[in-house]
Design a protein around this motif. Structure first.
Motif, PDB file in Angstrom:
ATOM      1  N   ILE A   1       0.841  -1.203   0.000  1.00 36.85           N
ATOM      2  CA  ILE A   1       0.000   0.000   0.000  1.00 36.85           C
ATOM      3  C   ILE A   1       0.877   1.253   0.000  1.00 36.85           C
ATOM      4  CG2 ILE A   1      -1.650   1.353   1.354  1.00 36.85           C
ATOM      5  CD1 ILE A   1      -2.927  -1.336   2.200  1.00 36.85           C
ATOM      6  N   SER A   2       1.949   1.233   0.768  1.00 36.12           N
ATOM      7  CA  SER A   2       2.854   2.387   0.815  1.00 36.12           C
ATOM      8  C   SER A   2       3.481   2.654  -0.548  1.00 36.12           C
ATOM      9  CB  SER A   2       3.951   2.151   1.850  1.00 36.12           C
ATOM     10  OG  SER A   2       3.392   1.984   3.127  1.00 36.12           O
ATOM     11  N   ALA A   3       3.934   1.601  -1.204  1.00 37.31           N
ATOM     12  CA  ALA A   3       4.551   1.758  -2.523  1.00 37.31           C
ATOM     13  C   ALA A   3       3.521   2.217  -3.553  1.00 37.31           C
ATOM     14  CB  ALA A   3       5.209   0.455  -2.961  1.00 37.31           C
ATOM     15  N   LEU A   4       2.309   1.669  -3.484  1.00 33.47           N
ATOM     16  CA  LEU A   4       1.265   2.101  -4.406  1.00 33.47           C
ATOM     17  C   LEU A   4       0.927   3.575  -4.188  1.00 33.47           C
ATOM     18  CD1 LEU A   4      -1.014  -1.056  -4.299  1.00 33.47           C
ATOM     19  CD2 LEU A   4       0.183  -0.170  -6.319  1.00 33.47           C
ATOM     20  N   TRP A   5       0.907   3.994  -2.944  1.00 37.64           N
ATOM     21  CA  TRP A   5       0.652   5.396  -2.623  1.00 37.64           C
ATOM     22  C   TRP A   5       1.734   6.287  -3.263  1.00 37.64           C
ATOM     23  CZ3 TRP A   5      -3.212   7.850   0.184  1.00 37.64           C
ATOM     24  CH2 TRP A   5      -2.971   9.187   0.479  1.00 37.64           C
ATOM     25  N   LEU A   6       2.991   5.884  -3.068  1.00 36.90           N
ATOM     26  CA  LEU A   6       4.092   6.664  -3.641  1.00 36.90           C
ATOM     27  C   LEU A   6       4.039   6.691  -5.163  1.00 36.90           C
ATOM     28  CD1 LEU A   6       7.334   5.926  -1.606  1.00 36.90           C
ATOM     29  CD2 LEU A   6       6.079   8.055  -1.779  1.00 36.90           C
ATOM     30  N   LEU A   7       3.718   5.565  -5.767  1.00 38.95           N
ATOM     31  CA  LEU A   7       3.601   5.534  -7.227  1.00 38.95           C
ATOM     32  C   LEU A   7       2.536   6.515  -7.700  1.00 38.95           C
ATOM     33  CD1 LEU A   7       3.809   1.723  -8.027  1.00 38.95           C
ATOM     34  CD2 LEU A   7       5.439   3.489  -8.716  1.00 38.95           C
ATOM     35  N   GLY A   8       1.408   6.504  -7.032  1.00 40.40           N
ATOM     36  CA  GLY A   8       0.328   7.410  -7.403  1.00 40.40           C
ATOM     37  C   GLY A   8       0.715   8.857  -7.224  1.00 40.40           C
ATOM     38  N   GLU A   9       1.304   9.155  -6.092  1.00 43.75           N
ATOM     39  CA  GLU A   9       1.684  10.536  -5.792  1.00 43.75           C
ATOM     40  C   GLU A   9       2.833  11.020  -6.668  1.00 43.75           C
ATOM     41  OE1 GLU A   9       0.469  12.950  -3.568  1.00 43.75           O
ATOM     42  OE2 GLU A   9      -1.201  11.545  -3.676  1.00 43.75           O
ATOM     43  N   ARG A  10       3.832  10.199  -6.801  1.00 42.20           N
ATOM     44  CA  ARG A  10       5.076  10.638  -7.438  1.00 42.20           C
ATOM     45  C   ARG A  10       5.023  10.581  -8.957  1.00 42.20           C
ATOM     46  NH1 ARG A  10       9.512  11.777  -5.101  1.00 42.20           N
ATOM     47  NH2 ARG A  10      11.442  11.779  -6.241  1.00 42.20           N
ATOM     48  N   TYR A  11       4.406   9.536  -9.500  1.00 45.86           N
ATOM     49  CA  TYR A  11       4.505   9.328 -10.935  1.00 45.86           C
ATOM     50  C   TYR A  11       3.193   9.538 -11.684  1.00 45.86           C
ATOM     51  CZ  TYR A  11       9.043   7.632  -9.612  1.00 45.86           C
ATOM     52  OH  TYR A  11      10.305   7.542  -9.095  1.00 45.86           O
ATOM     53  N   LEU A  12       2.106   9.006 -11.183  1.00 48.21           N
ATOM     54  CA  LEU A  12       0.857   9.129 -11.937  1.00 48.21           C
ATOM     55  C   LEU A  12       0.344  10.565 -11.926  1.00 48.21           C
ATOM     56  CD1 LEU A  12      -0.960   5.815 -11.047  1.00 48.21           C
ATOM     57  CD2 LEU A  12       0.441   6.367 -13.021  1.00 48.21           C
ATOM     58  N   ASN A  13       0.528  11.297 -10.848  1.00 49.65           N
ATOM     59  CA  ASN A  13       0.112  12.700 -10.822  1.00 49.65           C
ATOM     60  C   ASN A  13       0.933  13.528 -11.807  1.00 49.65           C
ATOM     61  OD1 ASN A  13      -1.853  12.244  -8.941  1.00 49.65           O
ATOM     62  ND2 ASN A  13      -0.658  12.959  -7.214  1.00 49.65           N
ATOM     63  N   HIS A  14       2.135  13.042 -12.114  1.00 50.82           N
ATOM     64  CA  HIS A  14       2.999  13.722 -13.089  1.00 50.82           C
ATOM     65  C   HIS A  14       2.353  13.759 -14.465  1.00 50.82           C
ATOM     66  CE1 HIS A  14       6.561  14.681 -15.446  1.00 50.82           C
ATOM     67  NE2 HIS A  14       6.372  13.594 -16.141  1.00 50.82           N
ATOM     68  N   PHE A  15       1.578  12.721 -14.799  1.00 58.12           N
ATOM     69  CA  PHE A  15       0.963  12.628 -16.122  1.00 58.12           C
ATOM     70  C   PHE A  15      -0.389  13.332 -16.178  1.00 58.12           C
ATOM     71  CE2 PHE A  15       3.732   8.848 -15.939  1.00 58.12           C
ATOM     72  CZ  PHE A  15       4.543   9.162 -17.017  1.00 58.12           C
ATOM     73  N   ALA A  16      -0.936  13.713 -15.045  1.00 58.77           N
ATOM     74  CA  ALA A  16      -2.270  14.340 -15.000  1.00 58.77           C
ATOM     75  C   ALA A  16      -2.236  15.749 -15.576  1.00 58.77           C
ATOM     76  CB  ALA A  16      -2.781  14.375 -13.585  1.00 58.77           C
TER      77      ALA A  16
END
Length: 157
Positions: free
Chosen positions: A142-157
């Motif tokens: 869950i922690s890694a998924l949170w970081l992926l969402g925050e760090r990388y997926l928001n970058h593409f938004a």
């Protein structure tokens, strides 16, 4: 465009592996070596997709992964963590910059406390004998998924 697609595909693959790790750890308290190897093996592709230079970029990622693995292997030796959890953390450390790895560890510790409380309560309410085994892979994933969402997926938004 192609580079962004490849990055999103790698994030998707890592996310799927993290979900699988959480589910298998919750069900059987085991995170397979194959899953951990897949997480680690995809990291160099991530480095290439992100344009990381071999020196010092990739070398730093390898160093961070080795440090995280070594520190948590000591916790494994002390009986405080499972081996699959340690390998998963070491493999994940290859994916994130060292600052994000620190965030991962802090978030994992907080979520791990919550997972521990829930597991102990469930263990006692169901009156199971012995000590409960904590599925720490859930907190790690869950922690890694949170970081992926925050760090990388928001970058593409």
């Amino acid at each position: 465009m192609t580079g962004e697609f490849f990055q999103i595909a790698l994030i998707g693959a890592l996310s799927a592996l993290l979900i699988a790790a959480a589910i298998t750890d919750l069900r059987s308290r085991i995170i397979s070596n194959r899953l951990n190897l897949a997480v680690a093996a995809l990291a160099p592709l991530w480095w290439l997709a992100c344009g990381l230079e071999p020196w010092p970029g990739m070398a730093v990622q390898l160093l961070v992964g080795a440090i995280v693995f070594t520190l948590f292997a000591a916790l494994f030796a002390a009986g405080m963590m499972g081996g699959g959890d340690v390998k998963l953390l070491g493999a994940l450390a290859l994916w994130f910059p060292w600052q994000a790895v620190l965030s991962l560890i802090v978030l994992m510790a907080m979520l791990g406390g919550l997972v521990t409380i829930v597991t102990v309560i469930h263990h006692r309410m169901s009156k199971k004998p012995g000590q409960p085994e904590i599925p720490y892979g859930v907190a790690i994933s869950i922690s890694a998924l949170w970081l992926l969402g925050e760090r990388y997926l928001n970058h593409f938004a």
